[in-house]
Design a protein around this motif. Sequence first.
Motif: not given
Length: 258
Positions: A20-47
């Motif tokens: 995702w450009g030179e300095h980033h990547v995008l972890k792109l989830f497959r269709p049907g992966h729960g939005r709440s689970a994605i938000a939880e992963e973001l929070r845990q990675a940031q923590l």
Amino acid sequence: MPPASPTVLARGKHAEVLAWGEHHVLKLFRPGHGRSAIAEELRQAQLAHALGIPTARAEKIIEHQGRAGIVFERLQGPTLFHLALTRAEPVERLAALLCDLGRAIHRCAVAGIPAIEARLAARIARAQGVPDRARHAALEALHRVPGGKTLCHGDLHPMNVIVTERGPCVLDWVDAAQGPAAADAARTLLLLELARPAQIEPAMRAAFVGAYRERLAAGGQMELIAPWALPVAVARLVDGVDAAERAVLLERIALLVG
């Protein structure tokens, strides 16, 4: 602006990783992966990043081609698994690196994320093909083990560690939890012993596992890990393991149940 045709860097069960450009990547989830689970992963990675754990900085959730993804800092370097596979470093050094990274994670106390006992209990309840006696024994074992407020990665293994110029960094916080360090180490040890990447040689696996065990024993952890062996083994059956690993897991579970 997103890249016109982003390169796929890796593919997994639940997501693929795009440049995702030179300095980033995008972890792109497959269709049907729960939005709440994605938000939880973001929070845990940031923590984890906020606690000073060496890991990729997680920035935000975006949409790409109708799918949700998390934008991460891009880390450059080989995985710890690749270094072991190519024998780029002595296996004892690589095992020590993995063990020391786990200890850095376990020095952090946390609150407000799921308990590792709850995560394991949910997986044990969903495990297929395990005898009821073993399932009940695994759940009972969870009630006997001591709790804890330590940060646990939940899936720490050589493929989830990138060795960068600034040092080793751990990826993939989807299974992060709070609990005792021994629970996390038990999961790592099980994966090192039984997970089945096709390229791995038995002699190299044995050497890595032996070195990792020695590091745990030197820290007095092996006795603490033992009560977690059965719950972790039964929970592993939910991970989509192949037939060969499933057979070995069921044998181990039968021995642990006695």
